[in-house]
Design an enzyme around this catalytic site. Structure first.
Site, PDB file in Angstrom:
ATOM      1  N   ASN A   9      -0.771   0.937  -4.306  1.00 34.48           N
ATOM      2  CA  ASN A   9       0.008   0.665  -3.100  1.00 34.48           C
ATOM      3  C   ASN A   9       0.868   1.897  -2.832  1.00 34.48           C
ATOM      4  OD1 ASN A   9       1.778  -0.225  -1.145  1.00 34.48           O
ATOM      5  ND2 ASN A   9       2.829  -1.711  -2.473  1.00 34.48           N
ATOM      6  N   LYS A  11       2.740   2.458  -0.332  1.00 29.25           N
ATOM      7  CA  LYS A  11       3.972   2.141   0.414  1.00 29.25           C
ATOM      8  C   LYS A  11       4.145   3.134   1.574  1.00 29.25           C
ATOM      9  CE  LYS A  11       5.752   0.031  -3.734  1.00 29.25           C
ATOM     10  NZ  LYS A  11       6.894  -0.406  -4.512  1.00 29.25           N
ATOM     11  N   HIS A  90       4.535  -8.606   0.083  1.00 32.10           N
ATOM     12  CA  HIS A  90       5.189  -7.757  -0.913  1.00 32.10           C
ATOM     13  C   HIS A  90       6.696  -8.006  -0.847  1.00 32.10           C
ATOM     14  CE1 HIS A  90       6.707  -4.232  -2.995  1.00 32.10           C
ATOM     15  NE2 HIS A  90       5.511  -4.106  -3.528  1.00 32.10           N
ATOM     16  N   GLU A  92       9.114  -6.121  -0.906  1.00 32.09           N
ATOM     17  CA  GLU A  92       9.839  -5.226   0.007  1.00 32.09           C
ATOM     18  C   GLU A  92       9.761  -5.744   1.444  1.00 32.09           C
ATOM     19  OE1 GLU A  92       7.928  -1.601  -1.205  1.00 32.09           O
ATOM     20  OE2 GLU A  92       8.934  -1.743  -3.149  1.00 32.09           O
ATOM     21  N   GLU A 160       4.412  -9.953  -9.186  1.00 33.63           N
ATOM     22  CA  GLU A 160       5.264  -8.767  -9.230  1.00 33.63           C
ATOM     23  C   GLU A 160       6.727  -9.192  -9.332  1.00 33.63           C
ATOM     24  OE1 GLU A 160       3.306  -5.110  -7.412  1.00 33.63           O
ATOM     25  OE2 GLU A 160       4.256  -6.182  -5.764  1.00 33.63           O
ATOM     26  N   GLY A 166       9.500  -0.481  -9.381  1.00 34.70           N
ATOM     27  CA  GLY A 166      10.165   0.808  -9.220  1.00 34.70           C
ATOM     28  C   GLY A 166      11.338   1.043 -10.152  1.00 34.70           C
ATOM     29  N   SER A 205       6.120  -1.356 -12.198  1.00 35.02           N
ATOM     30  CA  SER A 205       6.287  -0.307 -13.212  1.00 35.02           C
ATOM     31  C   SER A 205       5.106  -0.178 -14.162  1.00 35.02           C
ATOM     32  CB  SER A 205       7.591  -0.505 -13.990  1.00 35.02           C
ATOM     33  OG  SER A 205       8.704  -0.359 -13.129  1.00 35.02           O
TER      34      SER A 205
HETATM   35  P1  PGA Z   1       5.810   0.296  -8.875  1.00 32.03           P
HETATM   36  O1  PGA Z   1       5.553  -0.624  -7.581  1.00 32.03           O
HETATM   37  O2  PGA Z   1       4.510   0.419  -9.606  1.00 32.03           O
HETATM   38  O3  PGA Z   1       6.291   1.611  -8.307  1.00 32.03           O
HETATM   39  O4  PGA Z   1       6.846  -0.396  -9.697  1.00 32.03           O
HETATM   40  C1  PGA Z   1       4.690  -1.730  -7.660  1.00 32.03           C
HETATM   41  C2  PGA Z   1       4.600  -2.411  -6.329  1.00 32.03           C
HETATM   42  O5  PGA Z   1       5.606  -2.486  -5.608  1.00 32.03           O
HETATM   43  O6  PGA Z   1       3.509  -2.888  -5.936  1.00 32.03           O
END
Ligand code: PGA
Length: 245
Positions: A9, A11, A90, A92, A160, A166, A205
């Site tokens: 992803n 983003k 997601h 976010e 997640e 992150g 992560s």
């Molecule tokens: P990350 O993000 O691997 O940077 O923690 C995962 C995600 O948001 O899908």
């Protein structure tokens, strides 16, 4: 047998010059599919450059048919690019765009109807994890954000935990296993045997140095990878670990 899935992803990252990375990522192989979800403006060139080596997906779609929705893309428009997946719900987007479970359910239904494979994201906050509510939150999100015809076409669920995205933090392997077992139990109970075909990803992560232990957990069919999917140097070893798991 469920095919494993390594999903990247990107983003809100990526310009045309970064598509060269696609040629450096290990390709999909029979037991292990590799997917990149670039930002929307790169969908068509990504499909062209992936050349069937990789699958391509979008990061969101609108719930409704094409029409008066400025700035949005319908599921059918995403399918028209040649992309085959779409990430939905997601955290976010749930947080920054106020997306509700009901909206995510409607988007997932639209995605399936357009022939896309939805990747529906769920996961608890840090406070919910600390208060012992993680599994209840997951159950509620599953109940409310999965459409009733989920298993009529291929679909994916990504667990997640918000606090792992992150941050460099990951849940214990026991916590990952319990969450994935609860998701699988929900799917079996609600959809019967076809609930066994839904692929379950862990996200948050995932890095080259923790991937193998995460992939060894029962019911983990792959990963949704954010930061580490932006370079072949990091995403490559994660794909290799998944293919070997
Ligand atoms: P990350 O993000 O691997 O940077 O923690 C995962 C995600 O948001 O899908």
């Amino acid at each position: 047998m469920r095919q494993k899935l390594a999903a990247g992803n990107w983003k809100m990252n990526g310009t045309q010059d970064q598509l060269g990375m696609l040629a450096q990522v290990p390709p999909s192989q029979p037991g292990c599919e590799v997917l990149i979800c670039p930002p929307a403006q790169l969908l068509i060139p990504a499909v062209q450059q992936a050349l069937g080596r990789l699958s391509i997906g979008a990061q969101d779609c609108h719930a409704q048919a094409p029409g008066a929705h400025t700035g949005d893309l319908s599921a059918s428009m995403i399918a028209d690019t040649g992309a085959r997946y779409v990430i939905l719900g997601h955290s976010e987007r749930r947080q920054a765009h106020g997306e509700t479970d009901a909206l995510i359910q409607a988007k997932a239904a639209a995605a399936i109807d357009a022939g896309l494979c939805p990747i529906i994201c769920i996961g608890e906050s840090h406070a919910q994890r600390t208060n012992g509510q993680a599994l209840d939150v997951i159950q509620d999100q599953l109940r409310l954000s999965l459409p009733d015809h989920l298993t009529q076409a291929p679909s994916v669920i990504a667990y997640e935990p918000i606090w792992a995205i992150g941050t460099g933090l990951i849940p214990s392997l026991d916590q990952i296993t319990k969450a994935h077992s609860a998701i699988r139990a929900h799917l079996r109970q609600r959809f019967g045997a076809p609930g066994n075909d839904v692929r379950l990803l862990y996200g948050g992560s995932v890095k080259p140095d923790n991937a193998a232990q995460i992939f060894a957990c029962p019911e983990v069919d792959g990963a949704l990878v954010g930061g580490a999917s932006l370079s072949a140097e990091d995403f490559g070893p994660i794909i290799t670990a998944l293919a070997a798991a």
